[in-house]
Scaffold this motif. Structure first.
Motif, PDB file in Angstrom:
ATOM      1  N   THR A 103       0.827  -1.204   0.000  1.00 11.64           N
ATOM      2  CA  THR A 103       0.000   0.000   0.000  1.00 11.64           C
ATOM      3  C   THR A 103       0.861   1.254   0.000  1.00 11.64           C
ATOM      4  O   THR A 103       1.713   1.434   0.867  1.00 11.64           O
ATOM      5  N   CYS A 104       0.633   2.120  -0.977  1.00 12.34           N
ATOM      6  CA  CYS A 104       1.343   3.396  -1.052  1.00 12.34           C
ATOM      7  C   CYS A 104       1.098   4.181   0.238  1.00 12.34           C
ATOM      8  O   CYS A 104      -0.016   4.172   0.774  1.00 12.34           O
ATOM      9  N   THR A 105       2.131   4.866   0.738  1.00 14.96           N
ATOM     10  CA  THR A 105       1.986   5.627   1.986  1.00 14.96           C
ATOM     11  C   THR A 105       1.268   6.959   1.784  1.00 14.96           C
ATOM     12  O   THR A 105       0.938   7.627   2.748  1.00 14.96           O
ATOM     13  N   HIS A 106       0.998   7.328   0.542  1.00 11.90           N
ATOM     14  CA  HIS A 106       0.285   8.579   0.271  1.00 11.90           C
ATOM     15  C   HIS A 106      -1.224   8.359   0.232  1.00 11.90           C
ATOM     16  O   HIS A 106      -1.976   9.050   0.903  1.00 11.90           O
ATOM     17  N   GLU A 107      -1.672   7.412  -0.565  1.00 13.68           N
ATOM     18  CA  GLU A 107      -3.090   7.083  -0.667  1.00 13.68           C
ATOM     19  C   GLU A 107      -3.189   5.586  -0.846  1.00 13.68           C
ATOM     20  O   GLU A 107      -2.209   4.922  -1.114  1.00 13.68           O
ATOM     21  N   ARG A 108      -4.368   5.055  -0.725  1.00 11.76           N
ATOM     22  CA  ARG A 108      -4.545   3.603  -0.771  1.00 11.76           C
ATOM     23  C   ARG A 108      -4.521   3.086  -2.202  1.00 11.76           C
ATOM     24  O   ARG A 108      -5.554   2.908  -2.829  1.00 11.76           O
ATOM     25  N   ALA A 109      -3.312   2.861  -2.692  1.00 11.13           N
ATOM     26  CA  ALA A 109      -3.118   2.274  -4.023  1.00 11.13           C
ATOM     27  C   ALA A 109      -2.093   1.156  -3.893  1.00 11.13           C
ATOM     28  O   ALA A 109      -1.228   1.189  -3.015  1.00 11.13           O
ATOM     29  N   SER A 110      -2.190   0.176  -4.770  1.00 13.37           N
ATOM     30  CA  SER A 110      -1.283  -0.969  -4.744  1.00 13.37           C
ATOM     31  C   SER A 110      -0.013  -0.671  -5.524  1.00 13.37           C
ATOM     32  O   SER A 110      -0.060  -0.395  -6.724  1.00 13.37           O
ATOM     33  N   LEU A 111       1.138  -0.751  -4.843  1.00 10.97           N
ATOM     34  CA  LEU A 111       2.410  -0.540  -5.536  1.00 10.97           C
ATOM     35  C   LEU A 111       2.677  -1.648  -6.545  1.00 10.97           C
ATOM     36  O   LEU A 111       3.381  -1.431  -7.532  1.00 10.97           O
ATOM     37  N   ALA A 112       2.099  -2.828  -6.335  1.00  2.00           N
ATOM     38  CA  ALA A 112       2.267  -3.918  -7.299  1.00  2.00           C
ATOM     39  C   ALA A 112       1.650  -3.563  -8.650  1.00  2.00           C
ATOM     40  O   ALA A 112       2.043  -4.112  -9.678  1.00  2.00           O
ATOM     41  N   ASP A 113       0.710  -2.626  -8.659  1.00  2.00           N
ATOM     42  CA  ASP A 113       0.094  -2.158  -9.907  1.00  2.00           C
ATOM     43  C   ASP A 113       0.890  -1.017 -10.549  1.00  2.00           C
ATOM     44  O   ASP A 113       0.500  -0.491 -11.585  1.00  2.00           O
ATOM     45  N   GLY A 114       1.995  -0.616  -9.901  1.00  2.00           N
ATOM     46  CA  GLY A 114       2.791   0.503 -10.390  1.00  2.00           C
ATOM     47  C   GLY A 114       3.794   0.090 -11.452  1.00  2.00           C
ATOM     48  O   GLY A 114       3.784  -1.043 -11.951  1.00  2.00           O
ATOM     49  N   TRP A 115       4.688   1.017 -11.774  1.00  2.00           N
ATOM     50  CA  TRP A 115       5.693   0.813 -12.805  1.00  2.00           C
ATOM     51  C   TRP A 115       7.054   0.687 -12.146  1.00  2.00           C
ATOM     52  O   TRP A 115       7.437   1.538 -11.351  1.00  2.00           O
ATOM     53  N   VAL A 116       7.785  -0.352 -12.499  1.00  2.00           N
ATOM     54  CA  VAL A 116       9.111  -0.608 -11.938  1.00  2.00           C
ATOM     55  C   VAL A 116      10.149  -0.211 -12.973  1.00  2.00           C
ATOM     56  O   VAL A 116      10.140  -0.711 -14.100  1.00  2.00           O
ATOM     57  N   GLU A 117      11.040   0.715 -12.555  1.00  2.00           N
ATOM     58  CA  GLU A 117      12.037   1.218 -13.492  1.00  2.00           C
ATOM     59  C   GLU A 117      13.168   1.882 -12.718  1.00  2.00           C
ATOM     60  O   GLU A 117      12.921   2.590 -11.738  1.00  2.00           O
TER      61      GLU A 117
END
Length: 110
Positions: A47-61
């Protein structure tokens, strides 16, 4: 501790992530397993520490994951914030890949 087998390394697409349930890890948050461009697997609280979003759904780079909601960036190695709007670090966990299997060591620093 020998670690918890949580996935096969091939289950995680390069540049992306998958979620491991807190029911499996015993952690307070789900865990995001994230694979960098060089094939290295990292683990952060999901869970992102800013808002409730999944980091697994983010972009890795470039050694970071970018949150899909507001583009906060976190270092894969230590969970430190490296891009606003998040201001609080996330938790990084130690991971080992052995014989193509990913083992998580919840609560241990990488």
């Amino acid at each position: 501790m020998t670690g918890i087998r949580v996935a096969a390394a091939g289950d995680i697409p390069e540049g992306e992530g998958i979620v491991v349930s807190r029911d499996q890890t015993g952690t307070e948050d789900d865990i995001a397993l994230l694979k960098d461009e060089d094939g290295t697997v990292w683990a952060l609280n999901d869970t992102c520490t800013h808002e409730r979003a999944s980091l697994a759904d983010g972009w890795v780079e470039d050694g970071h994951v970018e949150c899909p909601l507001h583009s906060s960036r976190f270092c894969l190695k230590n969970g430190q914030v490296d891009g606003l709007p998040a201001t609080r670090d996330t938790v990084a966990h130690r991971v080992e890949v052995r014989d193509g299997e990913v083992y998580l060591f919840p609560g241990e620093q990488p």
